[in-house]
Design a protein around this motif. Structure first.
Motif, short mmCIF file in Angstrom:
data_model
loop_
_atom_site.label_atom_id
_atom_site.label_comp_id
_atom_site.label_asym_id
_atom_site.label_seq_id
_atom_site.Cartn_x
_atom_site.Cartn_y
_atom_site.Cartn_z
N UNK A 81 0.84 -1.21 0.00
CA UNK A 81 0.00 0.00 0.00
C UNK A 81 0.87 1.25 0.00
N UNK A 82 1.91 1.27 0.80
CA UNK A 82 2.81 2.43 0.82
C UNK A 82 3.55 2.56 -0.51
N UNK A 83 3.98 1.43 -1.06
CA UNK A 83 4.70 1.43 -2.33
C UNK A 83 3.85 1.99 -3.46
N UNK A 84 2.60 1.63 -3.50
CA UNK A 84 1.72 2.10 -4.57
C UNK A 84 1.21 3.51 -4.27
N UNK A 85 0.98 3.81 -3.00
CA UNK A 85 0.37 5.09 -2.65
C UNK A 85 1.32 6.27 -2.61
#
Length: 143
Positions: free
Chosen positions: A125-129
């Motif tokens: 989620x952090x990687x994509x967001x």
């Protein structure tokens, strides 16, 4: 791996780096003599420009990863992450909006956090967001 083979690999790597630097700085390739297509030279220029633009951001990510390694403990990560996987996504979204790194620099940061014990679904989620929600990256992309 023996120290002699490791030393020889390191020496070969350094010699190749010096040779590349020498060729880059001092060797002038006359494209008329080699008959290199213009499209290949164009690809080379685009590749080098992308690499040179990305290096500072990757170094920023490595620096942030080093700060996480030194100042964030595994216990702190386990304590701050909620136990419910769905509720844990909310802090991940907030962190992805607050981290001042782009898509190049977020990779070393997420790798370090995963090694510190952060669950994989939060890392994704952090990687994509981060590249989408970060206002610094949004402003840089806009301009």
């Amino acid at each position: 791996m023996t120290t002699l083979s490791k030393l020889s690999k390191d020496l070969i790597g350094v010699l190749l780096l010096v040779l590349f630097g020498y060729c880059f700085l001092f060797v002038d390739i006359n494209t008329n003599d080699l008959a290199i297509p213009a499209s290949l030279l164009n690809v080379n220029s685009i590749f080098l420009s992308i690499v040179l633009e990305a290096i500072p951001f990757i170094l920023l990510g490595v620096f942030a990863s080093a700060l996480i390694q030194v100042f964030v403990s595994e216990e702190l990560i386990q304590r701050l992450i909620p136990k419910n996987p769905y509720i844990a996504l909310l802090p991940a979204i907030l962190v992805s909006a607050l981290l001042p790194v782009c898509e190049c620099a977020i990779i070393p940061v997420i790798r370090r956090l995963l090694k510190k014990g952060m669950p994989l679904h939060i890392g994704i989620v952090i990687l994509v967001g981060a590249p989408i929600l970060n206002p610094v990256v949004f402003a840089a992309t806009f301009y």
